[in-house]
Write a protein that holds these residues in place. Structure first.
Motif, mmCIF file in Angstrom:
data_model
loop_
_atom_site.group_PDB
_atom_site.id
_atom_site.type_symbol
_atom_site.label_atom_id
_atom_site.label_comp_id
_atom_site.label_asym_id
_atom_site.label_seq_id
_atom_site.Cartn_x
_atom_site.Cartn_y
_atom_site.Cartn_z
ATOM 1 N N TYR B 194 0.822 -1.199 0.000
ATOM 2 C CA TYR B 194 0.000 0.000 0.000
ATOM 3 C C TYR B 194 0.861 1.257 0.000
ATOM 4 O O TYR B 194 0.639 2.183 -0.774
ATOM 5 N N ASN B 198 1.203 3.970 -2.968
ATOM 6 C CA ASN B 198 0.780 5.321 -2.611
ATOM 7 C C ASN B 198 1.906 6.337 -2.801
ATOM 8 O O ASN B 198 1.679 7.479 -3.170
ATOM 9 N N PRO B 201 2.546 6.487 -7.303
ATOM 10 C CA PRO B 201 1.449 5.889 -8.059
ATOM 11 C C PRO B 201 1.743 5.763 -9.552
ATOM 12 O O PRO B 201 1.330 4.790 -10.180
ATOM 13 N N PHE B 245 -7.824 2.626 -1.409
ATOM 14 C CA PHE B 245 -7.600 3.190 -2.730
ATOM 15 C C PHE B 245 -8.906 3.733 -3.293
ATOM 16 O O PHE B 245 -9.973 3.130 -3.118
ATOM 17 N N LEU B 267 -4.567 -0.048 -12.287
ATOM 18 C CA LEU B 267 -4.147 1.114 -11.509
ATOM 19 C C LEU B 267 -3.955 2.314 -12.427
ATOM 20 O O LEU B 267 -3.428 2.184 -13.537
ATOM 21 N N LYS B 279 -5.445 5.277 -8.228
ATOM 22 C CA LYS B 279 -6.873 5.060 -8.449
ATOM 23 C C LYS B 279 -7.022 3.704 -9.133
ATOM 24 O O LYS B 279 -6.148 3.301 -9.913
#
Lengths: 329, 304
Positions: B194, B198, B201, B245, B267, B279
């Motif tokens: 994660y 993050n 991205p 997300f 993604l 996203k």
């Protein structure tokens, strides 16, 4: 008259046991579909989790308190604690820093120590540094702030100096021991040595009574903290812009109400890193372990109400001032 | 023989506390309250409660005012009179045991997540934080420094722990994160993946991701948006923070707040107040039961 009183007592105890048994029934019944508002379950879960986290530490605390009660005499303490006020405060702070305690486990220990003749100021010094400065807390702060020693060092340094000053002011303002129940009859010095077995039994008995004394305050504190967590939005605490003083006050309010264990609070503090200046985070880290909601309730069980209020004001103002001063370093 | 009501109540309460903690461990519900890594503390608590119970039981039959064995500071409970204060005290102590034994632990939901502030701002803040992956390496560093253990020497044996991952496991999982066809957000490595995604991205753009979480929607979301979220818990659920997300799916407005989904999707990068956040464009999804382990815990490569 006597019998009447007895009857009332009997009636009350029967009532209580009945009430108790009534609650036992649900253990064996599946409550699926029993509709209470969802937020109650959220509250209940948070409430219990705080207790489950804290109770083992309280148990250790009351056991140590029981040990002090049965094995440490006033004479030990008299020879051990320096006569000099300042030295005694230093000693309280240093022993507190070496002692791995949390803010709920330390309250019963401090009560016993003060009852045994440790001066109030030394007890307060120990109470303040015990949960704040210890290896576990330092390590978790260091980790939570990404390998940055600065925050961990500031937390220890500012906390230690603040504790020294608070204890010093306490020594001036409060000459007596400020304990709630001071019953002269109770403090009979252990004169003859009784068999070790009996003493250990007594130690446990004291611990049990202490546990019941302490736990109700812990439970109330956990309840209020959980209510806050369930129903209050943290964002609503930041209504007027984000000046340094304002955010520091907010972080101190949060530290107080959330009542997190000092071993876990660094991670929560770190999550505010981008919302508030690091000075305010430091306030959160120093203030929370010294005094918070659940620990206030426990202190109220030990000390006189006026003293707890005084101590609260002292801790709050001194931590606030010190933390704000670090901003100019 | 007289029975002392207050002492028997105390014995009962101690027994029930032991029972409550025991039940938490037997059913595994403990993981819904605290990080299971710390559960040895509550196991110790069971032991203490049982010892206390053993010592408390004989006191039930003790006569009042007959404490020959207690020479100094006789406890405050000798005058065992009942009054309103006593009843309230007992009621307070009984309350958590009752709610604990009666109600199953709830999984934290979106209402609590909302209390922490807007979800997207929380997520973008987390992005700014020191990456947890770094933190993870520091953990092992600090251990190495502290106890001068050479983790690369053959003598080094990792301590066994519940969510414990060895250095090699983490390394291989991270290779997977870089190369695998589908990034699978399993619970054990979730927080590490994660934070990597993050943090950066754009470097994961176009990759396929698969994850489970609960639906969290906020007022300012468009109809097809929601956040698939999880709670991250350091110590106990009182310190939970929400992670997740942003996801986009046509017909997302039909999804219920707090329902659990398993989604698969590509993604992409979205922009939130000038910050890049990941996203997921959802391609596959299904509603699932709430998983056994709803929470995400920090990865530990060492034991305190």
């Amino acid at each position: 008259m006597q019998t009447k009183l007895k009857n009332v007592n009997q009636f009350l105890s029967l009532l209580l046991i009945g009430f108790f048994l009534l609650f036992l029934v649900p253990i064996f019944i599946d409550y699926e579909g029993f509709a209470l508002p969802k937020s109650f379950y959220q509250f209940n879960t948070i409430f219990l989790s705080i207790l489950i986290e804290a109770i083992p530490f309280v148990l250790i605390g009351v056991l140590i308190a029981g040990f002090i009660q049965m094995f440490i005499t006033e004479d030990h303490i008299r020879t051990f604690i320096p006569k000099n006020k300042i030295l005694a405060i230093w000693m309280g702070c240093i022993i507190g820093s070496l002692f791995p305690a949390c803010e709920c486990g330390i309250v019963p220990i401090v009560r016993r120590l003060i009852e045994k003749g440790v001066p109030l100021y030394a007890g307060v010094a120990f109470l303040l540094t015990g949960p704040l400065i210890n290896p576990i807390v330092i390590l978790s702060t260091y980790m939570a702030f990404g390998n940055d020693l600065e925050m961990a060092l500031l937390r220890m340094g500012v906390g230690f100096v603040a504790a020294l000053l608070i204890a010093f002011i306490v020594s001036i303002l409060y000459p007596s021991n400020q304990l709630k129940r001071v019953n002269k009859k109770k403090t009979i010095i252990l004169k003859k040595r009784r068999p070790i077995g009996t003493r250990i039994m007594d130690m446990f008995k004291h611990s049990i009574d202490e546990f019941f004394d302490m736990s109700k305050y812990l439970i109330i504190g956990a309840m209020v903290a959980a209510l806050f967590r369930t129903f209050v939005s943290i964002q609503s605490l930041f209504p007027f812009g984000d000046g340094l003083l304002h955010s520091t006050v907010v972080m101190m309010v949060l530290a107080y109400v959330l009542s997190l264990c000092s071993e876990a609070d660094a991670f929560i503090a770190a999550s505010f890193k981008t919302m508030v200046p690091s000075t305010s985070i430091l306030a959160f880290l120093v203030y929370g372990p010294m005094i918070d909601l659940k620990n206030t309730f426990m202190l109220l069980s030990v000390f006189k109400f006026k003293f707890v209020v005084g101590l609260f004001i002292l801790i709050t103002s001194i931590v606030f001032t010190f933390v704000t001063l670090t901003n100019f370093l | 023989m007289g029975i002392n009501t207050q002492q028997s109540l105390k014995a009962m309460i101690l027994g029930l506390f032991a029972l409550f903690f025991l039940k938490l461990h037997m059913t595994g519900d403990i993981g819904k309250y605290i990080n299971p890594k710390y559960d040895f503390m509550s196991k110790i608590a069971i032991g203490f409660f049982l010892i206390f119970l053993l010592i408390q039981v004989p006191r039930i039959f003790q006569k009042r005012h007959a404490h020959h064995d207690c020479t100094n500071h006789c406890c405050h409970h000798h005058h065992e009179k009942w009054n309103v204060g006593k009843i309230i005290s007992f009621a307070i102590v009984i309350f958590p045991i009752m709610t604990g034994l009666t109600f199953a632990p709830a999984t934290l939901n979106s209402s609590l997540a909302a209390n922490n502030g807007s979800i997207l701002s929380q997520i973008s803040y987390q992005k700014e934080e020191a990456s947890l992956e770094e933190l993870l390496n520091q953990n092992s560093e600090s251990l190495t420094e502290k106890e001068s253990i050479d983790i690369y020497s053959s003598d080094y044996e990792p301590l066994v722990n519940e969510n414990y991952l060895t250095e090699e496991e983490i390394k291989s999982k991270h290779e997977k994160l870089q190369n695998a066809e589908i990034i699978e957000m399993d619970e054990d490595i979730f927080i590490s993946y994660y934070s990597s995604i993050n943090d950066n991205p754009s470097s994961f753009e176009g990759r396929t991701i698969k994850m489970k979480g609960f639906v969290f929607k906020e007022g300012d979301f468009t109809e097809n948006q929601f956040v698939l979220s999880r709670f991250f818990i350091t110590h106990c659920v009182a310190d939970a923070s929400v992670i997740g997300f942003l996801a986009e799916l046509d017909g997302a407005d039909q999804l219920q707040q707090d329902s659990w989904l398993e989604i698969e999707g590509g993604l992409a990068v979205a922009n939130y107040h000038g910050m890049e956040i990941p996203k997921i464009n959802v391609t596959n999804w299904k509603i699932i039961e709430e998983p056994e382990e709803p929470y995400i815990f920090p990865i530990q490569t060492w034991v305190e």
